[in-house]
Design a protein around this motif. Structure first.
Motif, PDB file in Angstrom:
ATOM      1  N   THR A  60       0.541   5.410   1.288  1.00 23.84           N
ATOM      2  CA  THR A  60      -0.208   6.423   2.016  1.00 23.84           C
ATOM      3  C   THR A  60       0.211   7.767   1.445  1.00 23.84           C
ATOM      4  O   THR A  60       1.405   8.050   1.321  1.00 23.84           O
ATOM      5  CB  THR A  60       0.096   6.372   3.529  1.00 23.84           C
ATOM      6  OG1 THR A  60      -0.213   5.060   4.012  1.00 23.84           O
ATOM      7  CG2 THR A  60      -0.730   7.393   4.283  1.00 23.84           C
ATOM      8  N   SER A  92       0.826  -1.211   0.000  1.00 21.85           N
ATOM      9  CA  SER A  92       0.000   0.000   0.000  1.00 21.85           C
ATOM     10  C   SER A  92       0.858   1.258   0.000  1.00 21.85           C
ATOM     11  O   SER A  92       2.045   1.218   0.335  1.00 21.85           O
ATOM     12  CB  SER A  92      -0.931   0.006   1.208  1.00 21.85           C
ATOM     13  OG  SER A  92      -0.177   0.114   2.395  1.00 21.85           O
ATOM     14  N   THR A 130      -5.024   5.746   2.413  1.00 16.62           N
ATOM     15  CA  THR A 130      -4.164   4.636   2.017  1.00 16.62           C
ATOM     16  C   THR A 130      -4.734   3.991   0.769  1.00 16.62           C
ATOM     17  O   THR A 130      -5.941   3.790   0.648  1.00 16.62           O
ATOM     18  CB  THR A 130      -4.073   3.602   3.157  1.00 16.62           C
ATOM     19  OG1 THR A 130      -3.543   4.259   4.321  1.00 16.62           O
ATOM     20  CG2 THR A 130      -3.173   2.442   2.789  1.00 16.62           C
TER      21      THR A 130
END
Length: 86
Positions: A42, A40, A48
């Motif tokens: 952010t 992921s 996110t």
């Protein structure tokens, strides 16, 4: 007959469940954190974004400005494409 078929196809398209669950969008922001374990990113917008397993993280680190093209899937933002802004 063509009018009837066109009307049926239009009705089916409007009632399709896929149109209500997927929404594409894009955002221009700066990467705040890259999480390789969670797959992921952010961004500085505080959100996110999940990435697919085949995603290439080369050159992505905190502070890099990007445009992220994503789709909302079950309430999660899933990256479809990413462009680095120089």
């Amino acid at each position: 007959m063509r009018f009837l078929i066109a009307a049926l196809l239009m009705t089916a398209g409007m009632l399709s469940p896929l149109t209500s669950f997927a929404a594409s969008a894009d955002v221009e922001a700066t990467i705040k954190a890259v999480n390789l374990d969670a797959m992921s990113l952010t961004l500085d917008d505080g959100k996110t974004y999940s990435v697919p397993e085949e995603f290439n993280f080369d050159g992505l680190e905190a502070g890099v400005r990007v445009i992220v093209y994503f789709t909302l899937v079950d309430g999660k933002r899933v990256v479809d494409d990413l462009e680095v802004i120089q």
